[in-house]
Design an enzyme around this catalytic site. Structure first.
Site: not given
Length: 154
Positions: A10-11
């Site tokens: 993810g981020c």
């Protein structure tokens, strides 16, 4: 002797703090890896045309915090059943990947993944990929240590 570990989940903003706060961690750098473009920018990676994922590169002392413990921390930060991104971050640049830098790391990651699958903790299959690490490109400075710069929790 210091080693490197690279994780995507993810981020990268959300991937820094869980590792940064562990003993034996020298640095956690936000960046991009797994793609075909040299020195990609954030905008290029977000375009989904470079093949890169947002990732963190961790420099660590395996005598203090071994790689298998890093992998354990990694599993706690991701949804290993979601190949299309992580949580609200969607697309291939947010896919979950453990990038190994040595054969020993590959074996540890594979065993850990198999143990997680066997645990029955998840109804859906574990789709996190385990891939050989390639070039890692440091993200722009404003992405580094983002959780320390932000006043609200992520």
């Amino acid at each position: 002797m210091r080693e490197k570990a690279i994780f995507a989940g993810g981020c990268f903003w959300c991937m820094i703090k869980p590792f940064d706060t562990q003993p034996g961690i020298e640095s956690v750098v936000a960046g991009y890896t797994g793609g075909h473009t040299e020195n990609p920018t954030y905008e290029e990676v977000c375009s989904e045309k470079t093949g890169h994922t947002e990732a963190v590169e961790i420099t660590f002392d395996p005598e203090v915090f071994p790689y298998d413990k890093l992998v354990d921390v990694y599993w706690q930060q991701t949804d290993p059943t979601d190949a299309g991104g992580q949580f609200v971050d969607r697309g291939s640049s947010y896919r979950p990947v453990i990038f190994y830098t040595s054969e020993e790391q590959r074996m540890i990651a594979e065993k850990s993944k198999a143990d997680l699958e066997a645990s029955g903790r998840f109804k859906n299959p574990i789709v996190t990929q385990i891939e050989k690490a390639g070039p890692f490109y440091k993200a722009e400075e404003y992405h580094q240590d983002f959780y320390k710069k932000r006043s609200e929790p992520l």
